[in-house]
Design a protein around this motif. Sequence first.
Motif: not given
Length: 245
Positions: A8-9, A21-22, A69-70, A76-79
Amino acid sequence: MTQTHRVPIADAGTGTDSESPTVVAVHHEADSDDWLVFCHGLRSDKSGSYEQRCRRAVDEGYNAVRFDCRGCGESDGGFVESTLETRLTDLRHVVDYFDLDSYALFGSSFGGKVAFHAAAADERVTAVATRAPVTTAGTFDEYRVAVERDGEWSFDTGERLDQRFFDALDRHPFDDVVATLAVPVAIFHGGADAVVDPADSFDAARRLETDVCLERFAGEGHRFSQAGERRLRDRLFGWLEWADR
């Protein structure tokens, strides 16, 4: 043995821990207290050559960690949200998750820039090795022009960059690394690299005020051939035997 972890971040600006997000990290375990953490490039992920490098690391007596990386791979997350600063945050959380007292870093391309800045700021880093590292913002001038003109740059795969990427890049010049980095450095660069100019690595080596091993791999481009990758692993772990033990 390998084990996959979701890290987890917690300070990613999303609220409570349950909303964090993780990022996905893979630990290749060795019977050792030595650790080597790998940082992938801008549009790369933890697969492919990083798995091979981690397996070799275990053979050499290192616990190895590779992670996405996210906005990349399985994380998770968008580029478009993935900047130098978010990648530094992701790396720090991965290192803290495994509770490392000391570790060496390897970063490739944009991951090399991540590794350099992380090593300059974290006293736990004992050595930093890079392959075709980004050491100047000029590497991304083409994308910057497009973002200034159109508001974003889109790759053919649909991944996007916007102004956030360049704002973070400008806040972290290589001068910061030169001023503070004190651990041994290795730079490996393909002589035929058309993405990151090999001359940038020679300039970085001249500017750094610590021990630097710089090797130019004749005929290799930004992506190394299989033979070049095998040579890279041999040179990397030969150097680490001197630098990190």
